[in-house]
Design a protein around this motif. Structure first.
Motif, PDB file in Angstrom:
ATOM      1  N   PRO A  20     -11.994   7.493 -11.445  1.00 14.65           N
ATOM      2  CA  PRO A  20     -11.812   8.295 -10.234  1.00 14.65           C
ATOM      3  C   PRO A  20     -10.739   9.350 -10.422  1.00 14.65           C
ATOM      4  N   ALA A  21     -10.867  10.405  -9.633  1.00 13.00           N
ATOM      5  CA  ALA A  21      -9.909  11.506  -9.727  1.00 13.00           C
ATOM      6  C   ALA A  21      -8.534  11.024  -9.305  1.00 13.00           C
ATOM      7  N   SER A  22      -7.516  11.615  -9.887  1.00 11.59           N
ATOM      8  CA  SER A  22      -6.158  11.177  -9.573  1.00 11.59           C
ATOM      9  C   SER A  22      -5.749  11.748  -8.226  1.00 11.59           C
ATOM     10  N   SER A  23      -4.815  11.069  -7.610  1.00 13.43           N
ATOM     11  CA  SER A  23      -4.357  11.506  -6.304  1.00 13.43           C
ATOM     12  C   SER A  23      -3.270  12.573  -6.468  1.00 13.43           C
ATOM     13  N   ALA A  24      -2.951  13.255  -5.378  1.00 12.01           N
ATOM     14  CA  ALA A  24      -1.933  14.304  -5.404  1.00 12.01           C
ATOM     15  C   ALA A  24      -0.565  13.702  -5.701  1.00 12.01           C
ATOM     16  N   ASN A  25      -0.315  12.484  -5.221  1.00 13.13           N
ATOM     17  CA  ASN A  25       0.975  11.832  -5.483  1.00 13.13           C
ATOM     18  C   ASN A  25       1.156  11.575  -6.969  1.00 13.13           C
ATOM     19  N   ALA A  59      -3.894   9.309 -14.935  1.00 11.30           N
ATOM     20  CA  ALA A  59      -2.602   8.806 -14.472  1.00 11.30           C
ATOM     21  C   ALA A  59      -2.631   7.282 -14.437  1.00 11.30           C
ATOM     22  N   PRO A  60      -1.522   6.636 -14.725  1.00 13.46           N
ATOM     23  CA  PRO A  60      -1.483   5.168 -14.744  1.00 13.46           C
ATOM     24  C   PRO A  60      -1.893   4.520 -13.429  1.00 13.46           C
ATOM     25  N   ASN A  61      -1.557   5.126 -12.302  1.00 14.27           N
ATOM     26  CA  ASN A  61      -1.950   4.555 -11.009  1.00 14.27           C
ATOM     27  C   ASN A  61      -3.460   4.550 -10.843  1.00 14.27           C
ATOM     28  N   ASP A  62      -4.118   5.585 -11.376  1.00 18.52           N
ATOM     29  CA  ASP A  62      -5.579   5.631 -11.306  1.00 18.52           C
ATOM     30  C   ASP A  62      -6.203   4.552 -12.178  1.00 18.52           C
ATOM     31  N   VAL A  63      -5.619   4.322 -13.331  1.00 20.13           N
ATOM     32  CA  VAL A  63      -6.129   3.282 -14.224  1.00 20.13           C
ATOM     33  C   VAL A  63      -5.980   1.920 -13.563  1.00 20.13           C
ATOM     34  N   ARG A  64      -4.828   1.666 -12.960  1.00 12.16           N
ATOM     35  CA  ARG A  64      -4.599   0.396 -12.267  1.00 12.16           C
ATOM     36  C   ARG A  64      -5.611   0.205 -11.137  1.00 12.16           C
ATOM     37  N   ALA A  65      -5.835   1.257 -10.353  1.00 12.87           N
ATOM     38  CA  ALA A  65      -6.778   1.164  -9.239  1.00 12.87           C
ATOM     39  C   ALA A  65      -8.198   0.888  -9.740  1.00 12.87           C
ATOM     40  N   TYR A  66      -8.574   1.552 -10.820  1.00 11.97           N
ATOM     41  CA  TYR A  66      -9.910   1.340 -11.390  1.00 11.97           C
ATOM     42  C   TYR A  66     -10.073  -0.083 -11.894  1.00 11.97           C
ATOM     43  N   VAL A  67      -9.062  -0.603 -12.566  1.00 13.84           N
ATOM     44  CA  VAL A  67      -9.120  -1.965 -13.104  1.00 13.84           C
ATOM     45  C   VAL A  67      -9.212  -2.979 -11.968  1.00 13.84           C
ATOM     46  N   GLU A  68      -8.456  -2.763 -10.897  1.00 16.67           N
ATOM     47  CA  GLU A  68      -8.516  -3.679  -9.757  1.00 16.67           C
ATOM     48  C   GLU A  68      -9.882  -3.650  -9.089  1.00 16.67           C
TER      49      GLU A  68
END
Length: 184
Positions: free
Chosen positions: A30-35, A62-71
């Protein structure tokens, strides 16, 4: 030498035409967020590259996107066989919680229970099956006494509820875990 330079230029031309996942719009994630983009700019994140016109674009994830995808993918929950075991345990827990309370349990707070043994289960199944056969024979015998529709309806109203209840009880006896109250 000229042939080698032509091959290199052809390869670079092919590479520029082939899709890569360095561009955020083509990423399978997924696309990364603005934050994430703002925090990456502040932190000097290597996933951002500066374009010649002064704009920056994300060339990685971005690492947050990777975490969200894995979850979202369920990877965090563990292997499939562990997820299956957890679902069985959750179903059993829901079954135990759904058991009706008895009067003694409501007064004392809790009742000691145990699992029904295989021998007890077999004996109960044998008894329920023989009772079902007995009721079925009585049903057939009463039906054969008269051939009128009114008589057949009365016989069905008399025997079918008992036969349905016996079928339900037999089905319940085939469950893997059956809890019974222990005598104190």
């Amino acid at each position: 030498m000229a042939a080698k330079s032509r091959r290199l230029s052809a390869r670079s031309a092919l590479k520029s035409k082939s899709p890569s996942f360095t561009d955020e719009s083509q990423s399978p994630l997924p696309a990364s967020s603005a934050n994430d983009k703002e925090s990456a700019v502040k932190d000097g994140n290597p996933f951002l590259s500066e374009l010649p016109n002064g704009e920056s674009r994300q060339v990685g994830i971005a690492p947050n996107d990777v975490r969200a995808y894995v979850e979202r993918s369920g990877f965090v929950k563990g292997p499939a066989y562990m997820q299956e075991i957890n679902s069985v345990l959750e179903k059993e827990s829901a079954y135990i919680q759904a058991l009706p309370t008895t009067d003694g349990e409501a007064l004392s707070g809790s009742v000691t229970v145990r699992l029904l043994t295989e021998m007890e289960r077999e004996i109960l199944l044998e008894g329920l099956t023989s009772k079902r056969d007995q009721v079925s024979q009585s049903f057939e015998a009463d039906l054969s006494l008269h051939f009128e529709d009114n008589w057949r309806w009365q016989v069905q109203q008399r025997y079918l509820p008992e036969m349905r209840q016996l079928d339900k009880d037999i089905t319940r006896m085939k469950q893997q875990y059956i809890f019974v109250a222990c005598d104190p």
